[in-house]
Design a protein around this motif. Structure first.
Motif, PDB file in Angstrom:
ATOM      1  N   GLU A  65     -20.911 113.472  34.350  1.00 14.29           N
ATOM      2  CA  GLU A  65     -21.217 114.661  33.295  1.00 14.29           C
ATOM      3  C   GLU A  65     -22.707 114.117  32.715  1.00 14.29           C
ATOM      4  OE1 GLU A  65     -18.759 113.129  29.831  1.00 14.29           O
ATOM      5  OE2 GLU A  65     -19.619 110.969  29.952  1.00 14.29           O
ATOM      6  N   GLU A 118     -16.265 102.841  26.659  1.00 14.47           N
ATOM      7  CA  GLU A 118     -16.210 104.217  27.334  1.00 14.47           C
ATOM      8  C   GLU A 118     -17.470 104.791  28.057  1.00 14.47           C
ATOM      9  OE1 GLU A 118     -15.214 103.172  24.128  1.00 14.47           O
ATOM     10  OE2 GLU A 118     -15.817 104.810  22.638  1.00 14.47           O
ATOM     11  N   ASP A 119     -18.872 103.636  27.706  1.00 12.11           N
ATOM     12  CA  ASP A 119     -19.945 104.177  28.435  1.00 12.11           C
ATOM     13  C   ASP A 119     -19.877 103.539  29.658  1.00 12.11           C
ATOM     14  OD1 ASP A 119     -21.304 103.419  25.083  1.00 12.11           O
ATOM     15  OD2 ASP A 119     -21.103 105.445  26.313  1.00 12.11           O
ATOM     16  N   ALA A 147     -26.293 114.214  25.074  1.00 16.21           N
ATOM     17  CA  ALA A 147     -24.829 114.649  24.975  1.00 16.21           C
ATOM     18  C   ALA A 147     -24.209 114.029  23.645  1.00 16.21           C
ATOM     19  CB  ALA A 147     -23.683 113.707  26.061  1.00 16.21           C
ATOM     20  N   ASP A 148     -23.315 114.665  23.109  1.00  9.07           N
ATOM     21  CA  ASP A 148     -22.907 114.271  21.755  1.00  9.07           C
ATOM     22  C   ASP A 148     -22.329 113.025  21.588  1.00  9.07           C
ATOM     23  OD1 ASP A 148     -21.398 117.453  20.684  1.00  9.07           O
ATOM     24  OD2 ASP A 148     -23.497 116.822  20.588  1.00  9.07           O
ATOM     25  N   SER A 149     -21.752 112.576  22.648  1.00 13.39           N
ATOM     26  CA  SER A 149     -21.166 111.297  22.896  1.00 13.39           C
ATOM     27  C   SER A 149     -22.339 109.933  22.699  1.00 13.39           C
ATOM     28  CB  SER A 149     -20.247 110.970  24.102  1.00 13.39           C
ATOM     29  OG  SER A 149     -21.156 111.327  25.202  1.00 13.39           O
ATOM     30  N   VAL A 150     -23.373 110.308  23.062  1.00  9.44           N
ATOM     31  CA  VAL A 150     -24.273 109.050  23.176  1.00  9.44           C
ATOM     32  C   VAL A 150     -25.435 109.471  21.825  1.00  9.44           C
ATOM     33  CG1 VAL A 150     -23.914 108.865  25.637  1.00  9.44           C
ATOM     34  CG2 VAL A 150     -26.018 110.339  24.932  1.00  9.44           C
ATOM     35  N   LYS A 151     -25.404 110.658  21.307  1.00  5.33           N
ATOM     36  CA  LYS A 151     -26.533 110.875  20.513  1.00  5.33           C
ATOM     37  C   LYS A 151     -26.619 109.698  19.296  1.00  5.33           C
ATOM     38  CE  LYS A 151     -26.789 115.316  20.134  1.00  5.33           C
ATOM     39  NZ  LYS A 151     -26.620 116.702  19.882  1.00  5.33           N
ATOM     40  N   ARG A 166     -27.488 106.726  20.004  1.00  5.32           N
ATOM     41  CA  ARG A 166     -27.356 105.566  20.358  1.00  5.32           C
ATOM     42  C   ARG A 166     -28.407 105.247  21.569  1.00  5.32           C
ATOM     43  NH1 ARG A 166     -22.536 103.906  22.851  1.00  5.32           N
ATOM     44  NH2 ARG A 166     -21.980 106.214  23.386  1.00  5.32           N
ATOM     45  N   LYS A 171     -20.497 101.039  24.319  1.00 11.31           N
ATOM     46  CA  LYS A 171     -19.138 101.132  24.100  1.00 11.31           C
ATOM     47  C   LYS A 171     -18.435 100.997  25.486  1.00 11.31           C
ATOM     48  CE  LYS A 171     -19.564 104.309  20.327  1.00 11.31           C
ATOM     49  NZ  LYS A 171     -19.243 105.566  19.569  1.00 11.31           N
TER      50      LYS A 171
END
Length: 123
Positions: A46, A90-91, A62-66, A68, A88
Motif C-alpha cells: 500500500e 499496525e505500522d 495515506a490517511d492512516s499516516v497523515k 505522524r 503504532k
C-alpha cells in the motif's frame, strides 16, 4: 537504471519514532518523484507517502499516516527520508521506496524499487 537502498528500519515500541532513508545510485535522482510504500504480512502493498521531484514542494500521505509521518528529500545526497513518529503496531510492515517519472500514488506507475526495510512496532 536507478538502484535504491532503504535503511533505518528496526524494532521500536508503540509511540516511538524511526527515520527511514532511501539512497539512490543515480545522479538524476532529483528528477524523480519518490514514493514510500509498505507491505504487512498477508496484505497487499500500500501507498504511504510521496514527494515530488526536484524541490519536493508537493507531498501526499495515506490517511492512516497523515500527521505522524513526514517525507522529505535531499537531492545533494541522492536520498529521500521518511520520518515516522507516534508509531503504532499496525505500522509494522516491510517499507519500500520507489521512484517514478510521474507524480502518482499508484504502485504500478513506479519504475524502480528498493529491497525494503523492516519496521516492527511492539505494543
Amino acid at each position: 537504471q536507478v538502484q535504491l537502498v532503504e535503511s533505518g528500519g528496526g524494532l521500536v515500541q508503540a509511540g516511538g519514532s524511526l527515520r527511514l532513508s532511501c539512497a539512490a545510485s543515480a545522479s538524476t535522482f532529483g528528477s524523480y518523484h519518490v514514493g514510500w510504500f509498505r507491505q504487512a504480512p498477508g496484505k497487499e502493498r500500500e501507498f504511504v507517502a510521496r514527494i515530488s521531484a526536484w524541490s519536493g514542494g508537493n507531498t501526499d500521505y495515506a490517511d492512516s499516516v497523515k500527521g505522524r509521518f513526514t517525507v522529505s528529500r535531499d537531492n545533494n545526497k541522492n536520498t529521500a527520508y521518511l520520518e515516522m513518529n507516534s508509531l503504532k503496531p499496525e505500522d509494522t510492515a516491510l517499507y519500500y521506496c520507489a521512484v517514478s517519472v510521474l507524480a502518482t500514488t499508484q504502485i504500478r506507475l513506479y519504475d524502480y524499487w528498493g529491497q525494503g526495510t523492516q519496521v516492527t512496532v511492539s505494543s
